[in-house]
Design a protein around this motif. Structure first.
Motif, PDB file in Angstrom:
ATOM      1  N   ILE A 144      55.903   5.005  34.190  1.00 20.10           N
ATOM      2  CA  ILE A 144      56.965   4.033  34.472  1.00 20.10           C
ATOM      3  C   ILE A 144      58.270   4.463  33.827  1.00 20.10           C
ATOM      4  CG2 ILE A 144      57.692   1.660  34.073  1.00 20.10           C
ATOM      5  CD1 ILE A 144      54.747   0.833  34.265  1.00 20.10           C
ATOM      6  N   SER A 145      58.175   4.963  32.595  1.00 22.60           N
ATOM      7  CA  SER A 145      59.381   5.417  31.895  1.00 22.60           C
ATOM      8  C   SER A 145      60.004   6.616  32.602  1.00 22.60           C
ATOM      9  CB  SER A 145      59.032   5.765  30.447  1.00 22.60           C
ATOM     10  OG  SER A 145      60.151   6.265  29.769  1.00 22.60           O
ATOM     11  N   LYS A 146      59.149   7.487  33.159  1.00 17.47           N
ATOM     12  CA  LYS A 146      59.661   8.659  33.861  1.00 17.47           C
ATOM     13  C   LYS A 146      60.482   8.263  35.090  1.00 17.47           C
ATOM     14  CE  LYS A 146      58.074  12.911  36.094  1.00 17.47           C
ATOM     15  NZ  LYS A 146      56.897  13.753  36.426  1.00 17.47           N
ATOM     16  N   ILE A 147      60.054   7.186  35.761  1.00 16.00           N
ATOM     17  CA  ILE A 147      60.784   6.732  36.953  1.00 16.00           C
ATOM     18  C   ILE A 147      62.033   5.957  36.572  1.00 16.00           C
ATOM     19  CG2 ILE A 147      60.614   5.250  38.992  1.00 16.00           C
ATOM     20  CD1 ILE A 147      57.646   5.922  39.104  1.00 16.00           C
ATOM     21  N   MET A 148      61.925   5.106  35.568  1.00 13.76           N
ATOM     22  CA  MET A 148      63.072   4.257  35.187  1.00 13.76           C
ATOM     23  C   MET A 148      64.115   5.019  34.390  1.00 13.76           C
ATOM     24  SD  MET A 148      61.050   0.718  34.193  1.00 13.76           S
ATOM     25  CE  MET A 148      62.603  -0.151  33.955  1.00 13.76           C
ATOM     26  N   TYR A 149      63.681   6.024  33.629  1.00 11.92           N
ATOM     27  CA  TYR A 149      64.614   6.800  32.802  1.00 11.92           C
ATOM     28  C   TYR A 149      64.360   8.280  33.042  1.00 11.92           C
ATOM     29  CZ  TYR A 149      64.588   2.248  30.514  1.00 11.92           C
ATOM     30  OH  TYR A 149      64.640   0.902  30.258  1.00 11.92           O
ATOM     31  N   PRO A 150      64.844   8.830  34.144  1.00 11.96           N
ATOM     32  CA  PRO A 150      64.574  10.243  34.479  1.00 11.96           C
ATOM     33  C   PRO A 150      65.072  11.220  33.428  1.00 11.96           C
ATOM     34  CG  PRO A 150      65.469   9.042  36.360  1.00 11.96           C
ATOM     35  CD  PRO A 150      65.653   8.164  35.197  1.00 11.96           C
ATOM     36  N   SER A 151      66.133  10.882  32.729  1.00 13.74           N
ATOM     37  CA  SER A 151      66.696  11.815  31.750  1.00 13.74           C
ATOM     38  C   SER A 151      65.765  12.047  30.569  1.00 13.74           C
ATOM     39  CB  SER A 151      68.047  11.300  31.247  1.00 13.74           C
ATOM     40  OG  SER A 151      67.880  10.020  30.640  1.00 13.74           O
TER      41      SER A 151
END
Length: 494
Positions: free
Chosen positions: A418-425
């Motif tokens: 989920i973090s990878k999708i919401m915060y790509p950086s």
């Protein structure tokens, strides 16, 4: 075919025997006469056995009390008779299994169980707890596979089974479970120990235990004994595949532990927990006439801690002190008689096959003494106080803890996705950890998986619950359907 007697319905003497079913039927009113083909016989050691007259009267009285003297007719009556028979035997601490009673009357075990509950509630009875040792004794009597075994060997096997079944109680292998599969597993185990040729399927079927569950209980019992064997010098080499060969040593170690008073220790237990006379004498006496290749007695002198002045006295094992390393070396040479060993006879011939047969691990009858109180029926408090070399936790508790850990790993992996999708950086920092966690988590699972990244349906459910702000400690419990109903389907948005 006409039969004597009058009909219990119309009272006319017009009874005939039906050629197809064999039941007694009234040719006038068509009533099938109840209790005509009822046979209350149950299996025993020497053949079928029925209830005694006293017990039969108790069953009849109980049925009459419940039906108010009108026995009636229908499919429910045999179920009621079977339930009352079970209750009477349970009250006398000689309980039959529900599966056995169900097989006699031709009833489903769940239907019979419900009838037993209704009988107990109606008569306001309190049944004693099931005595698993008595159930084991009954199982020995019902097991037809043991009919060809001598009475003395069966009695010895019963004592060994009593010891193991009470160890299983201490290890919580019977807690909250049906007792028959564990009893069948122990029957199979002691049969193998005593070289009795039986099949686990036959034993399970003869005592009305599930075959698949019996195999699982056999595996759990073997794994517990392997854990106990780790206290022996060669314990790391013991596995479920060779536990039968090592069981005599393991069981004697458990016997010795159980006979010790709390807080008291013995020196021979620290050296492996078994009698060294047989193994050490066989391996080191003068009659043990084989010479291993490359073996140097001087190199092994470091393992012997005997006094140099007294010498190595094999006949007096009390003076013989061996280190753990020495015991391991002795046992390895005791078992590993392979191509590296060249037995030497009087004529210089090769007697390797003869030696391998001669030095097989000792049979159970050479090790079993039955002096431990665990071979007799004990109270639960007494069983829990005994030390048999292993203090185990209930398997359901252990599996529950493992499930919590697995769900925690899944939650962490879902949060990373989920973090990878919401915060790509910030996604590049967690890629390696995510994939390693996923590979470790799903390596031994046999669930349905998608083709991408090894993510299954449980991962998608956890992601959905996290996105709906469900607390992680609630997700860890694994009640997915309830959480989906509360937080997803009733939330007004999908």
């Amino acid at each position: 075919m006409e039969a004597s007697g009058s009909c219990k319905g119309c009272k006319k003497e017009a009874l005939i025997r039906d050629d197809v079913t064999g039941s007694l039927v009234c040719s006038s009113c068509g009533l099938v006469q109840p209790f005509d083909n009822y046979d209350p016989q149950l299996g025993g050691l020497n053949g079928p056995q029925g209830f005694s007259s006293e017990k039969s009267n108790e069953v009849r009285t109980m049925v009459a009390t419940i039906t108010e003297g009108e026995f009636g007719q229908g499919d429910w009556l045999p179920v009621l008779v079977g339930a009352c028979s079970y209750v009477v035997r349970r009250q006398s601490n000689r309980a039959l299994s529900i599966a056995e009673v169900g097989s006699v009357i031709g009833s489903d075990v769940y239907e019979l169980g419900q009838m037993i509950r209704r009988v107990v509630e109606f008569l306001n009875l309190k049944l004693p707890d099931i005595d698993i040792v008595n159930s084991l004794e009954l199982a020995f009597g019902q097991c037809g596979s043991l009919n060809r075994v001598s009475k003395d060997k069966v009695n010895k096997m019963l004592k060994q089974g009593t010891f193991l079944v009470q160890c299983a109680v201490k290890w919580f292998l019977t807690t909250g479970r049906r007792p028959l599969p564990m009893i069948a597993a122990i029957l199979m185990f002691v049969a193998e120990l005593n070289q009795v040729d039986v099949r686990i399927e036959n034993i399970a079927n003869e005592i009305h235990a599930g075959v698949a569950t019996t195999r699982l209980r056999y595996k759990e019992l073997s794994e517990a004994l392997v854990k106990v064997a780790q206290a022996l010098p060669w314990g790391k080499d013991v596995s479920t595949k060779n536990i039968i060969k090592n069981a005599p040593f393991v069981i004697q170690y458990m016997e010795m532990k159980s006979r010790l008073l709390p807080g008291k220790r013995r020196e021979n237990l620290e050296s492996g927990g078994f009698d060294l006379d047989g193994v050490v004498s066989d391996c080191l006496n003068k009659e043990f006439d084989y010479i291993p290749q490359g073996y140097d007695m001087e190199n092994d002198s470091q393992y012997f801690e005997a006094d140099s002045e007294s010498g190595l006295d094999i006949d007096n094992s009390d003076k013989l002190k061996l280190s753990h390393e020495c015991l391991s070396v002795i046992y390895s040479r005791f078992l590993n008689e392979d191509s590296r060993v060249n037995p030497v006879g009087e004529n210089g011939g090769d007697h390797s096959r003869k030696r391998r047969r001669e030095y097989d691990p000792p049979a159970m009858n050479e090790w079993w003494n039955g002096k431990s109180n665990m071979s007799k029926k004990l109270l639960l408090e007494q069983i829990l106080e005994k030390d048999v070399g292993l203090d185990a936790l209930p398997p359901s508790f252990v599996s529950g803890c493992l499930a919590y850990e697995q769900r925690r790993e899944k939650i962490n992996a879902a949060k990373l996705r989920i973090s990878k999708i919401m915060y790509p950086s910030k996604a590049n920092m967690g890629d390696t950890e995510e994939f390693s966690s996923e590979e470790h988590l799903h390596a031994k699972k046999k669930r349905r998986k998608t083709k991408k990244n090894g993510i299954d349906w449980e991962d998608f459910v956890i992601e959905t619950l996290l996105l709906h702000h469900v607390k992680e400690d609630e997700i860890e419990k694994g009640h997915y359907n309830t959480l989906l109903d509360l937080h997803v389907f009733n939330s007004g948005c999908l």
